[in-house]
Design a protein around this motif. Structure first.
Motif, mmCIF file in Angstrom:
data_model
loop_
_atom_site.group_PDB
_atom_site.id
_atom_site.type_symbol
_atom_site.label_atom_id
_atom_site.label_comp_id
_atom_site.label_asym_id
_atom_site.label_seq_id
_atom_site.Cartn_x
_atom_site.Cartn_y
_atom_site.Cartn_z
ATOM 1 N N UNK A 165 0.852 -1.186 0.000
ATOM 2 C CA UNK A 165 0.000 0.000 0.000
ATOM 3 C C UNK A 165 0.884 1.230 0.000
ATOM 4 N N UNK A 166 0.476 2.268 -0.736
ATOM 5 C CA UNK A 166 1.256 3.499 -0.811
ATOM 6 C C UNK A 166 0.310 4.687 -0.931
ATOM 7 N N UNK A 167 0.822 5.881 -0.650
ATOM 8 C CA UNK A 167 0.025 7.095 -0.835
ATOM 9 C C UNK A 167 0.374 7.801 -2.144
ATOM 10 N N UNK A 168 1.364 7.279 -2.837
ATOM 11 C CA UNK A 168 1.938 7.936 -4.003
ATOM 12 C C UNK A 168 1.714 7.067 -5.237
ATOM 13 N N UNK A 169 1.023 7.604 -6.238
ATOM 14 C CA UNK A 169 0.754 6.850 -7.459
ATOM 15 C C UNK A 169 2.034 6.444 -8.168
ATOM 16 N N UNK A 170 3.027 7.329 -8.170
ATOM 17 C CA UNK A 170 4.298 7.017 -8.828
ATOM 18 C C UNK A 170 4.989 5.836 -8.159
ATOM 19 N N UNK A 171 4.882 5.742 -6.834
ATOM 20 C CA UNK A 171 5.467 4.613 -6.110
ATOM 21 C C UNK A 171 4.777 3.311 -6.529
ATOM 22 N N UNK A 172 3.453 3.346 -6.615
ATOM 23 C CA UNK A 172 2.706 2.156 -7.036
ATOM 24 C C UNK A 172 3.166 1.715 -8.420
ATOM 25 N N UNK A 173 3.273 2.656 -9.350
ATOM 26 C CA UNK A 173 3.693 2.327 -10.716
ATOM 27 C C UNK A 173 5.122 1.784 -10.742
ATOM 28 N N UNK A 174 5.979 2.314 -9.889
ATOM 29 C CA UNK A 174 7.368 1.841 -9.821
ATOM 30 C C UNK A 174 7.428 0.372 -9.419
ATOM 31 N N UNK A 175 6.615 -0.007 -8.414
ATOM 32 C CA UNK A 175 6.623 -1.397 -7.969
ATOM 33 C C UNK A 175 5.954 -2.325 -8.977
ATOM 34 N N UNK A 176 4.998 -1.798 -9.731
ATOM 35 C CA UNK A 176 4.425 -2.597 -10.818
ATOM 36 C C UNK A 176 5.499 -2.875 -11.866
ATOM 37 N N UNK A 177 6.274 -1.849 -12.204
ATOM 38 C CA UNK A 177 7.358 -2.028 -13.174
ATOM 39 C C UNK A 177 8.386 -3.043 -12.687
ATOM 40 N N UNK A 178 8.586 -3.111 -11.376
ATOM 41 C CA UNK A 178 9.573 -4.044 -10.821
ATOM 42 C C UNK A 178 9.087 -5.487 -10.843
ATOM 43 N N UNK A 179 7.806 -5.704 -11.181
ATOM 44 C CA UNK A 179 7.263 -7.053 -11.257
ATOM 45 C C UNK A 179 6.607 -7.544 -9.988
ATOM 46 N N UNK A 180 6.383 -6.641 -9.011
ATOM 47 C CA UNK A 180 5.792 -7.075 -7.741
ATOM 48 C C UNK A 180 4.341 -7.495 -7.903
ATOM 49 N N UNK A 181 3.613 -6.849 -8.822
ATOM 50 C CA UNK A 181 2.211 -7.203 -8.984
ATOM 51 C C UNK A 181 1.486 -6.263 -9.925
ATOM 52 N N UNK A 182 0.149 -6.288 -9.836
ATOM 53 C CA UNK A 182 -0.727 -5.440 -10.647
ATOM 54 C C UNK A 182 -1.154 -4.248 -9.794
ATOM 55 N N UNK A 183 -1.139 -3.043 -10.378
ATOM 56 C CA UNK A 183 -1.464 -1.842 -9.623
ATOM 57 C C UNK A 183 -2.872 -1.343 -9.896
ATOM 58 N N UNK A 184 -3.438 -0.657 -8.884
ATOM 59 C CA UNK A 184 -4.721 0.042 -9.053
ATOM 60 C C UNK A 184 -4.464 1.488 -8.668
ATOM 61 N N UNK A 185 -4.577 2.401 -9.639
ATOM 62 C CA UNK A 185 -4.262 3.809 -9.398
ATOM 63 C C UNK A 185 -5.361 4.692 -9.968
ATOM 64 N N UNK A 186 -5.295 5.983 -9.652
ATOM 65 C CA UNK A 186 -6.229 6.954 -10.228
ATOM 66 C C UNK A 186 -5.885 7.189 -11.690
ATOM 67 N N UNK A 187 -6.911 7.418 -12.497
ATOM 68 C CA UNK A 187 -6.680 7.572 -13.930
ATOM 69 C C UNK A 187 -5.758 8.742 -14.253
#
Length: 314
Positions: A223-245
């Protein structure tokens, strides 16, 4: 009675009745504050605080009513100061904005740039925090205007209006199997390792409610408060992200990440703009609100700030 006494009482309550901290905050002495509060109590003929020795323990019932009156008086004094500044410096001052990270990162840059072009002498102070912190900054007078998806419509001391609607999107690496699916289901997401927002941020409650309604348990790995952080971890292969459009709006096509709309899963969210009720707003604050959304016209803002009971929901 005088304004100094009112400020001492108000700040003492804010500092949990710690007069040492109150004195530090107001750059004065603790004995001076104690004396001023006692003199105010003597003039009013009531005790504002329950004491144990020299220490304040709690606010009395009449003290609570006096504190409400003090808040109104000091707010109006602040308004008078702002009025003076407005007419002495029509195009200069400081605009204080409180917003969550998503709003500050993806929504505010263009309106702030437009405001600065119109009012080059206006300094912008941007405060980022959780929705609850945005509310508190508005109530404390730290911010002139607040922007968030959660919490802003709750306090009675705030005037809150809908600003714009948005939906969540699902983001994944381009080679992920879900990248081939146009309309992803909740069941498919429940089988994936997910990365999304902290429960108090950016519509996360809608995500949890959607899974709960279908009796599915999402596997949230991070869990994160930052959309960019979520996208970074998705790029790293950790999983699928759910972010604001808004967080994928400027992503280049054919990039490392693929996004799919999720409004059919989690519904529509409404970001709101809020002001402290009764606060005097300088012209450039209203102009900035107009820049945030075509829905926020100056006549609408003035009606809402004036206490019009009209329903402004989208």
């Amino acid at each position: 009675m005088n304004l100094h006494q009112f400020r001492f009482v108000q700040e003492a309550v804010r500092r949990n009745l710690n007069l040492t901290e109150t004195a530090k905050a107001l750059f004065t002495s603790q004995p001076g504050i104690s004396k001023a509060i006692l003199e105010l109590e003597e003039e009013l003929g009531i005790d504002l605080f329950v004491r144990h020795g020299k220490r304040l323990r709690r606010v009395t019932e009449p003290g609570q009513e006096v504190l409400k009156a003090i808040d109104v008086i000091l707010r109006e004094v602040a308004n008078m100061k702002r009025i003076g500044e407005e007419y002495s410096k029509q195009d200069a001052g400081t605009l204080s904005i409180a917003a969550t990270h998503t709003q500050a990162r993806y929504v505010l840059p263009e309106p702030v740039a437009q405001l600065r072009r119109r009012f080059p002498k206006v300094q912008v102070s941007l405060h980022q925090g959780s929705p609850d912190q945005v509310v508190q900054m508005l109530l404390d007078g730290t911010a002139d205007i607040g922007l968030a998806t959660e919490s802003l419509s709750e306090p009675e001391d705030l005037v809150s209006l809908p600003c714009y609607e948005w939906q969540h999107v699902i983001v994944m690496r381009a080679e992920h199997p879900l990248a081939e699916v146009e309309k992803i289901t909740l069941e498919q997401l429940a089988n994936e390792t997910l990365i999304s927002y902290h429960p108090s941020f950016t519509g996360r409650k809608r995500i949890d409610a959607a899974f709960a309604q279908r009796r599915l348990k999402p596997n949230i790995a991070l869990e994160a408060i930052d959309s960019d952080v979520i996208k970074t971890y998705v790029k790293s292969g950790l999983g699928v992200g759910i972010v604001a459009e808004m967080a994928v709006r400027d992503d280049p096509p054919g990039g490392e990440l693929v996004s799919r709309p999720a409004g059919h899963l989690f519904g529509t969210n409404v970001t709101r703009v809020a002001f402290r009720r009764g606060a005097y707003l300088r012209g450039y604050v209203l102009t900035f609100a107009e820049l945030l959304s075509d829905r926020l016209t100056r006549p609408l803002l003035l009606r809402a700030l004036g206490g019009d009971g009209e329903n402004y929901d989208l």
